[in-house]
Structures are given as structure tokens and as C-alpha cells.
Design a protein around this motif. Sequence first.
Motif, short mmCIF file in Angstrom:
data_model
loop_
_atom_site.label_atom_id
_atom_site.label_comp_id
_atom_site.label_asym_id
_atom_site.label_seq_id
_atom_site.Cartn_x
_atom_site.Cartn_y
_atom_site.Cartn_z
N GLN A 145 48.55 20.68 13.86
CA GLN A 145 48.67 19.23 13.72
C GLN A 145 49.85 18.84 12.84
O GLN A 145 50.59 17.92 13.14
N LEU A 146 50.02 19.56 11.73
CA LEU A 146 51.11 19.22 10.81
C LEU A 146 52.48 19.48 11.43
O LEU A 146 53.45 18.78 11.13
N ASP A 147 52.55 20.49 12.29
CA ASP A 147 53.83 20.82 12.92
C ASP A 147 54.11 19.98 14.16
O ASP A 147 55.22 19.99 14.69
N ALA A 148 53.10 19.25 14.63
CA ALA A 148 53.28 18.42 15.82
C ALA A 148 54.14 17.21 15.48
O ALA A 148 54.26 16.81 14.31
N PRO A 149 54.82 16.61 16.49
CA PRO A 149 55.61 15.40 16.24
C PRO A 149 54.76 14.32 15.57
O PRO A 149 53.66 14.01 16.04
N GLY A 150 55.25 13.78 14.47
CA GLY A 150 54.51 12.75 13.75
C GLY A 150 53.54 13.31 12.74
O GLY A 150 52.88 12.56 12.04
N GLY A 151 53.45 14.64 12.64
CA GLY A 151 52.54 15.23 11.68
C GLY A 151 53.08 15.12 10.27
O GLY A 151 54.22 14.71 10.04
N GLY A 152 52.27 15.50 9.29
CA GLY A 152 52.70 15.45 7.91
C GLY A 152 52.13 14.25 7.18
O GLY A 152 51.36 13.46 7.72
N VAL A 154 51.93 10.66 5.61
CA VAL A 154 52.53 9.35 5.89
C VAL A 154 52.54 8.45 4.66
O VAL A 154 53.12 7.36 4.70
N LEU A 155 51.89 8.87 3.57
CA LEU A 155 51.87 8.03 2.37
C LEU A 155 53.29 7.92 1.81
O LEU A 155 54.00 8.92 1.65
N GLY A 156 53.70 6.71 1.54
CA GLY A 156 55.06 6.47 1.05
C GLY A 156 56.05 6.17 2.15
O GLY A 156 57.20 5.81 1.87
N ALA A 157 55.63 6.28 3.42
CA ALA A 157 56.53 5.99 4.53
C ALA A 157 56.77 4.48 4.64
O ALA A 157 55.89 3.68 4.33
N ARG A 158 57.96 4.11 5.06
CA ARG A 158 58.26 2.70 5.32
C ARG A 158 57.73 2.32 6.69
O ARG A 158 57.75 3.12 7.62
N MET A 159 57.25 1.08 6.82
CA MET A 159 56.77 0.59 8.10
C MET A 159 57.70 -0.50 8.60
O MET A 159 57.97 -1.48 7.89
N LEU A 160 58.20 -0.30 9.81
CA LEU A 160 59.12 -1.25 10.43
C LEU A 160 58.61 -1.66 11.80
O LEU A 160 57.95 -0.87 12.48
N THR A 161 58.91 -2.91 12.20
CA THR A 161 58.62 -3.32 13.57
C THR A 161 59.76 -2.87 14.48
O THR A 161 60.83 -2.46 14.00
N GLU A 162 59.54 -2.94 15.78
CA GLU A 162 60.58 -2.57 16.74
C GLU A 162 61.83 -3.43 16.57
O GLU A 162 62.95 -2.98 16.86
N GLU A 163 61.65 -4.66 16.11
CA GLU A 163 62.81 -5.55 15.93
C GLU A 163 63.52 -5.30 14.61
O GLU A 163 64.50 -5.96 14.30
N GLY A 164 62.99 -4.37 13.81
CA GLY A 164 63.67 -4.02 12.57
C GLY A 164 63.21 -4.78 11.34
O GLY A 164 63.89 -4.77 10.31
N SER A 207 56.70 5.34 16.76
CA SER A 207 57.08 6.65 16.20
C SER A 207 56.51 6.75 14.79
O SER A 207 56.33 5.75 14.11
N VAL A 208 56.20 7.99 14.39
CA VAL A 208 55.63 8.24 13.08
C VAL A 208 56.26 9.48 12.50
O VAL A 208 56.38 10.52 13.17
N SER A 209 56.71 9.38 11.25
CA SER A 209 57.20 10.55 10.52
C SER A 209 56.81 10.37 9.06
O SER A 209 56.21 9.36 8.69
N GLY A 210 57.14 11.34 8.25
CA GLY A 210 56.84 11.23 6.83
C GLY A 210 57.66 10.16 6.13
O GLY A 210 57.33 9.76 5.01
N GLU A 211 58.72 9.69 6.78
CA GLU A 211 59.60 8.70 6.16
C GLU A 211 59.51 7.32 6.79
O GLU A 211 59.80 6.32 6.13
N MET A 212 59.11 7.24 8.06
CA MET A 212 59.16 5.96 8.76
C MET A 212 58.05 5.87 9.80
O MET A 212 57.75 6.84 10.50
N ILE A 213 57.43 4.70 9.89
CA ILE A 213 56.48 4.39 10.96
C ILE A 213 57.00 3.13 11.66
O ILE A 213 57.16 2.08 11.02
N VAL A 214 57.28 3.25 12.93
CA VAL A 214 57.77 2.11 13.72
C VAL A 214 56.62 1.62 14.59
O VAL A 214 56.03 2.40 15.36
N VAL A 215 56.28 0.34 14.44
CA VAL A 215 55.12 -0.22 15.13
C VAL A 215 55.55 -1.36 16.05
O VAL A 215 56.62 -1.94 15.88
N PRO A 216 54.71 -1.69 17.05
CA PRO A 216 55.01 -2.84 17.90
C PRO A 216 55.13 -4.12 17.08
O PRO A 216 54.48 -4.28 16.04
N ASP A 217 55.95 -5.04 17.55
CA ASP A 217 56.18 -6.29 16.82
C ASP A 217 54.89 -7.08 16.59
O ASP A 217 54.74 -7.75 15.57
#
Length: 245
Positions: A145-152, A154-164, A207-217
Motif C-alpha cells: 500500500q505504501l509503495d502504491a501510487p498515492g501511498g505514504g 498525507v499529513l502536512g500535504a497541501r490541498m488544491l482544487t483542479e483550478e489551482g 491525485s494524492v501524494s505526500g506533498e499534494m492532494i488535488v481534488v475536484p473543484d
Amino acid sequence: MITNVEVDSHGVVDLADHRSRRAGRGRLVSGGAAGPAAQWWRHRRREAANRKERRENMSMYLRAREISKKPVITLGGEDIADVKDIVFDPVKGDISCFTLNGRGLFAGPLKRALLWKKVHALGPDAVMIQDETALEDDEEAVREQLDAPGGGNVLGARMLTEEGTSLGTVTDVIIETGRTPKAIGYEVDSAAEAGQRVFLPVIRPKSVSGEMIVVPDDCADFTAGDLAGLAAAAEGLRRRSREEE
């Protein structure tokens, strides 16, 4: 004291009114209209129902931090570990497993994991399992799970919408409890209101990573100031998502 309520074709008559009417002092509420006593009881019942609903909404959701450090206890009463981290699929929200810390002389990270399918119950004070055989002997399931895309983490990650648009920084993950618990949203240090934390339901993040979560607007339109309001926000987001499909 009112001990009974009679209902007839004329309306509602409580026992006290019935006694008074027999003595020539009471009155019959006719035409189906509720008398003061009936109205008062209805009001009390509505208040009780609202309080129950608020309690259920509060208990329906837990912060991941509230689950971390919960003891893992067998049905035989053996206290064998503490929850360390929750591993979940950040796209689907499914809870995969718990990593564990030892207790007492074995304190510290264990090279064992607890798969969700082996959990008997997730209670307010402990995670219950059948027995110690429920634990995995290695962390292969966790590592996948941790090695899968988006694993790791998420605390401290920035959250952005698709429009930025920045929505803030993730401070916790919100878990919807039940037979099949899911991560359904995040507690966020709001970018719009300094010093304020808000709760955001998230469905199908882009998309989800340890640094950024991009969510629908649309996620930005459904926020809550506390856990009690998250249920309505999540339902509103689901409804809009269905309408746009």
C-alpha cells in the motif's frame, strides 16, 4: 401526572383533561387539533430526536489521530499492541490495515500488521480482534500500500482544487466508521481563514501524494466547521457528483 393518552374521533384527550372534564372543569380538544400537553410532548420528542441525531453524527466520524494509539485487544482480554498508523487507499478511501506498536517491554514499531478484514470491531476505546493469529507476521500488505501510487503519509500535504485554488494543509484524515470504514475527508488548516480548521469531504481525488492532494473543484463548495456538520457536507457533495454524472 399524565399516565395515559386517549385518542378518539374528537381529538386527543390526556387523562388529566379527562378527569377535569368529568368534574365539569375541563375541555375537549376537538377538530383534531393538539392540545397544549400534546404539543409540549411532541416538542420534547423532536428535541430528543435531534439530540440523538447529533450524537450519532459525531460518533459516525473519527479523526485518524483518535484511532492511533488505541489498544489492540483480543476477545480473550489480551492487550497485545497499539495502533500506530492507518493505511488506506487515498483514491477509494478503503481502509487496508493498521501498523502496530508493541506494548511494555516490546514498545516500538512491530514488524507485524493488522489487516482490516481481521478486525472484529473498531470501538470507541479499543480495536478488537479474535486472537493474536489475526496479526500478519510481516508488513508485506502494508508495504504494498505504501509503495502504491498515492501511498505514504498525507499529513502536512497541501490541498488544491483542479483550478489551482489552495484549500489549506491537511492536519488529519477523517474516518467514517462502520462495518466497512472509509477515509471520506480531511481536516484542513484553512487557506482562506487563517487559524481556522475546516472539514472537507473528498470523493475521487484527482491525485494524492505526500506533498499534494488535488481534488475536484466541487469539494471547495462543501465544507463543515466541525465533525457534526461533515455528514451533511459529504451528502451534498455525493448528490452533486451523482447529478453531474
